[in-house]
Every structure is written in C-alpha cells, then in structure tokens.
Write a protein that holds these residues in place. Structure first.
Motif, short mmCIF file in Angstrom:
data_model
loop_
_atom_site.label_atom_id
_atom_site.label_comp_id
_atom_site.label_asym_id
_atom_site.label_seq_id
_atom_site.Cartn_x
_atom_site.Cartn_y
_atom_site.Cartn_z
N PHE A 117 56.16 42.42 50.53
CA PHE A 117 56.99 42.10 51.29
C PHE A 117 56.96 40.38 50.38
CE2 PHE A 117 54.96 44.58 54.76
CZ PHE A 117 56.03 45.13 55.18
N PRO A 118 57.44 40.38 49.22
CA PRO A 118 57.39 39.14 48.25
C PRO A 118 58.01 38.27 49.38
CG PRO A 118 58.22 41.00 46.87
CD PRO A 118 57.96 41.65 48.19
N GLY A 119 57.43 36.41 48.76
CA GLY A 119 58.09 36.14 49.81
C GLY A 119 57.65 35.87 50.43
N TRP A 120 56.64 36.95 51.42
CA TRP A 120 56.00 36.81 53.10
C TRP A 120 55.07 35.17 52.90
CZ3 TRP A 120 50.44 37.07 53.96
CH2 TRP A 120 49.85 37.50 55.33
N ALA A 121 54.76 34.24 51.68
CA ALA A 121 53.30 33.43 51.87
C ALA A 121 53.85 32.74 51.15
CB ALA A 121 52.12 34.06 51.58
N ARG A 122 53.72 31.50 51.59
CA ARG A 122 53.85 30.58 50.02
C ARG A 122 52.76 30.20 49.57
NH1 ARG A 122 53.23 24.75 50.74
NH2 ARG A 122 51.46 24.93 52.80
N ARG A 123 51.29 30.09 49.83
CA ARG A 123 50.51 30.15 48.84
C ARG A 123 49.20 31.17 49.41
NH1 ARG A 123 49.34 25.36 46.36
NH2 ARG A 123 51.54 24.64 45.73
N ILE A 124 48.86 31.32 48.88
CA ILE A 124 46.82 32.49 49.75
C ILE A 124 45.79 31.73 49.18
CG2 ILE A 124 46.35 35.00 49.89
CD1 ILE A 124 49.21 35.96 49.65
N VAL A 125 44.89 31.75 49.92
CA VAL A 125 43.16 31.94 49.42
C VAL A 125 42.67 32.79 49.47
CG1 VAL A 125 41.26 30.81 49.96
CG2 VAL A 125 43.34 29.14 49.58
N ILE A 126 42.28 33.74 48.65
CA ILE A 126 41.01 34.48 48.57
C ILE A 126 39.92 35.05 48.25
CG2 ILE A 126 40.95 37.49 47.73
CD1 ILE A 126 43.74 36.89 46.66
N GLU A 127 39.56 34.75 49.88
CA GLU A 127 37.96 34.42 50.00
C GLU A 127 36.93 35.68 49.09
OE1 GLU A 127 34.97 33.04 52.44
OE2 GLU A 127 36.45 32.80 53.44
N ASP A 128 36.50 35.84 48.42
CA ASP A 128 35.15 36.91 48.03
C ASP A 128 35.46 38.17 48.32
OD1 ASP A 128 32.35 36.79 47.04
OD2 ASP A 128 31.98 37.48 48.07
N SER A 129 37.06 38.52 47.87
CA SER A 129 37.75 39.80 47.88
C SER A 129 37.46 40.83 46.50
CB SER A 129 38.90 40.09 48.50
OG SER A 129 39.10 39.28 49.85
N GLY A 221 24.80 36.99 47.34
CA GLY A 221 25.41 37.66 47.88
C GLY A 221 26.60 37.95 47.76
N GLY A 222 27.33 37.08 47.07
CA GLY A 222 28.22 37.07 47.00
C GLY A 222 28.40 38.38 46.03
N PHE A 223 30.86 38.92 46.81
CA PHE A 223 30.73 40.50 46.50
C PHE A 223 32.00 40.14 44.72
CE2 PHE A 223 30.82 42.83 50.44
CZ PHE A 223 29.57 42.84 50.40
N VAL A 224 32.14 39.32 44.35
CA VAL A 224 33.19 39.20 43.41
C VAL A 224 32.31 38.50 41.82
CG1 VAL A 224 34.81 37.75 42.36
CG2 VAL A 224 35.27 38.33 44.65
N ASP A 225 31.82 39.75 41.32
CA ASP A 225 31.90 38.62 39.47
C ASP A 225 32.44 38.66 38.88
OD1 ASP A 225 33.07 41.00 39.23
OD2 ASP A 225 31.10 42.88 39.17
N THR A 228 35.66 40.56 37.47
CA THR A 228 37.04 40.48 38.61
C THR A 228 37.11 39.03 38.75
OG1 THR A 228 35.44 41.93 40.39
CG2 THR A 228 36.95 40.46 41.34
N VAL A 229 36.87 37.90 38.72
CA VAL A 229 37.53 36.92 38.38
C VAL A 229 38.82 36.72 37.37
CG1 VAL A 229 37.29 34.08 37.61
CG2 VAL A 229 35.34 35.19 39.86
N ARG A 230 38.11 37.03 35.63
CA ARG A 230 38.84 37.91 35.39
C ARG A 230 39.98 38.40 35.26
NH1 ARG A 230 33.98 37.11 32.44
NH2 ARG A 230 33.87 39.23 32.32
N MET A 231 39.93 40.08 35.77
CA MET A 231 41.24 40.23 36.15
C MET A 231 42.02 39.71 37.16
SD MET A 231 40.87 44.18 37.85
CE MET A 231 40.04 44.60 36.18
N TYR A 232 41.33 39.06 37.90
CA TYR A 232 42.35 38.47 39.36
C TYR A 232 42.90 37.34 38.51
CZ TYR A 232 40.63 39.34 44.03
OH TYR A 232 40.48 39.86 45.18
N LEU A 233 42.49 36.68 37.54
CA LEU A 233 43.55 35.20 36.76
C LEU A 233 44.51 36.06 35.63
CD1 LEU A 233 40.93 32.47 36.15
CD2 LEU A 233 42.33 33.20 38.22
N ASP A 234 43.79 37.95 35.05
CA ASP A 234 44.60 37.80 34.12
C ASP A 234 46.16 38.12 34.21
OD1 ASP A 234 43.22 37.55 31.96
OD2 ASP A 234 42.36 39.13 31.65
#
Length: 270
Positions: A117-129, A221-225, A228-234
């Motif tokens: 649903f593009p435009g649903w959110a103004r901005r999003i914080v993703i916590e360790d997904s 104990g974090g789930f994001v290595d 994964t960070v690079r893939m998000y940002l790319d």
C-alpha cells in the motif's frame, strides 16, 4: 532523552473486516505514531519508550492478530494478512500517513504494508528485523519451536525456562515473558514455521518513504548482521541504519534511552 511518565492508555477493541484488534492508545492532537511488536509480544512491550514518544506523537500500540487481547482466529497469519490489518487499523483510526515503528515481526509487517500500500506510512523505523529472503532466520525458528512447546507446558515450567535462558532478568521480566508465551495463538507460530520465504519485491522494493533500520549487534543477541544492513541500504531509496552497540534484539525494551537517542531525531524530521 527519556521524559516523564505517560498517562495510562485507553484500551480499545477495533473490529476490522475479518478480525478484531486490541490497541492501547495515548491519543492527542499530535502526529500519529503506530507501534507494532514482535512475534509473541504485546502492546505493553513499548511501555519503556511511550512516555518520550507520547510527548511528540499520538501513540497507538497494537496487539497483532493472534497476540495478547486481539482476536485469535484459527488461521490467517501470513505477512500479507498482518499487513492488511495494520493498514485497515490506521484507516479505522482516521489516520493518514502515520509514522510507524515495528520490532522484528512488526518491522517486517510494516515493510510489507508499505510495499503493498504505497504511501501508507510517512516514515518507518525497523527495529532489528531480519530479511529472511533465502530461509528463515535460524534463531527465530528455534524461538518459535520453543514457544510452541511452552504453550502446552505448566506456567511454572515456562517461567523456569526464561530464568535459565536469561539469568540477568528480574522476576517481573521472567513473569512477563512466561505470560506472553501463553498469550499467542499456536497458529501464529505454526504458520510462521510453514511460511514461504520473503522476496525483495514484497519487502523493500516499493518502500519510498524514509526508513531507519536500528539494530543491535549479533554478539549481543541482535538478529541483523552487517550483510543484512548492506542489503537494506542497497535496496531502500531513502534508507539509513544505526547500530546500538552492546544491544541485542529488543532494543526499545532493554536499552530504551539508547533506542530513543537513535530513533527520535529521525522521527522528528519534517
């Protein structure tokens, strides 16, 4: 960064098309903020950060379907169904383009919702997904299986498990985790374990709003290595990432001051 004590929330049961969701509300005339918890977690996991967030936003924390005080249907726990729920929920609240924070499963639900649903959110914080593109994250699989086993055990055995796994937890944290393990529909976990893998088209492609990935480190104990960070940002047109050193998977609950320092500047950008 942390401020005051938030007033007690107003609790509501909101009937959507095919499920009723429980929400805890701190409603004001400030901009809207939706909080989406992790799998097996409920609205109250956000209490450590609500006082500060409620000083800037009208806040609603939701129990996802199958969790806590929301309806527990016998099936319907695909990401697309969670995503449709939260979009419909914000419309029922009369909200347009809320800010969203999602932890773990909640972060993935926010991604799928914004992509569908593009435009649903103004901005999003993703916590360790974790992205879980090729396979489920092994740690999440182990947790889901453990919760399924605990669901059928006496409460005392569940509490003993959390004391053993988390020797640093106090009695309240152990009690909350043991209760949470029994407040989640088994079908939530069963459908997760049988779920098809995610693709970039259903998670990141199409997310054009600003996105902040806030994560811990895997040693704690974090789930994001780092990969994964690079893939998000790319793949995010407007994505950034902040790591909280020494933090594990649940940053907002275990390191609330550090979490707020990482996310609040992003949330308050015009």
């Amino acid at each position: 960064m942390m401020t005051g004590v938030a007033p007690l929330p107003v609790h509501r049961q909101i009937a959507l098309n095919d499920v009723t969701l429980h929400v805890a509300c701190w409603l004001t005339d400030k901009p809207p903020l939706l909080l989406l918890p992790a799998m097996t977690q409920t609205w109250d996991t956000w209490l450590p950060v609500v006082p500060t967030l409620a000083a800037h936003f009208a806040v609603v924390a939701v129990d996802l379907r199958g969790h806590g005080q929301s309806e527990h249907p016998p099936a319907g726990y695909r990401l697309a169904e969670y995503a449709a729920d939260v979009v419909e929920l914000t419309r029922a609240l009369g909200w347009n383009c809320p800010v969203v924070i999602g932890h773990s499963l909640g972060g993935t639900v926010a991604q799928v919702a914004e992509t569908a649903f593009p435009g649903w959110a103004r901005r999003i914080v993703i916590e360790d997904s974790p992205l879980q593109l090729a396979q489920h994250d092994r740690r999440v699989v182990l947790l889901a299986r453990a919760y399924l086993r605990m669901y059928h055990r006496p409460f005392a055995e569940s509490a003993a498990h959390f004391r053993r796994v988390h020797p640093d937890w106090n009695a309240t944290q152990v009690d909350e985790a043991a209760h949470a393990s029994r407040a989640t529909a088994p079908a939530v976990l069963e459908e997760y374990l049988a779920h098809e893998m995610l693709t970039l088209d259903t998670t990141l492609h199409g997310m054009y709003c600003p996105v902040l990935l806030v994560h811990g480190d895997t040693a704690s104990g974090g789930f994001v290595d780092d990969e994964t960070v690079r893939m998000y940002l790319d793949h995010l047109p407007d994505g950034r990432a902040v790591q909280v050193a020494g933090a594990g998977h649940s940053l907002h609950a275990r390191k609330p001051a550090e979490f707020l320092a990482a996310v609040l500047p992003f949330l308050l950008e015009p």
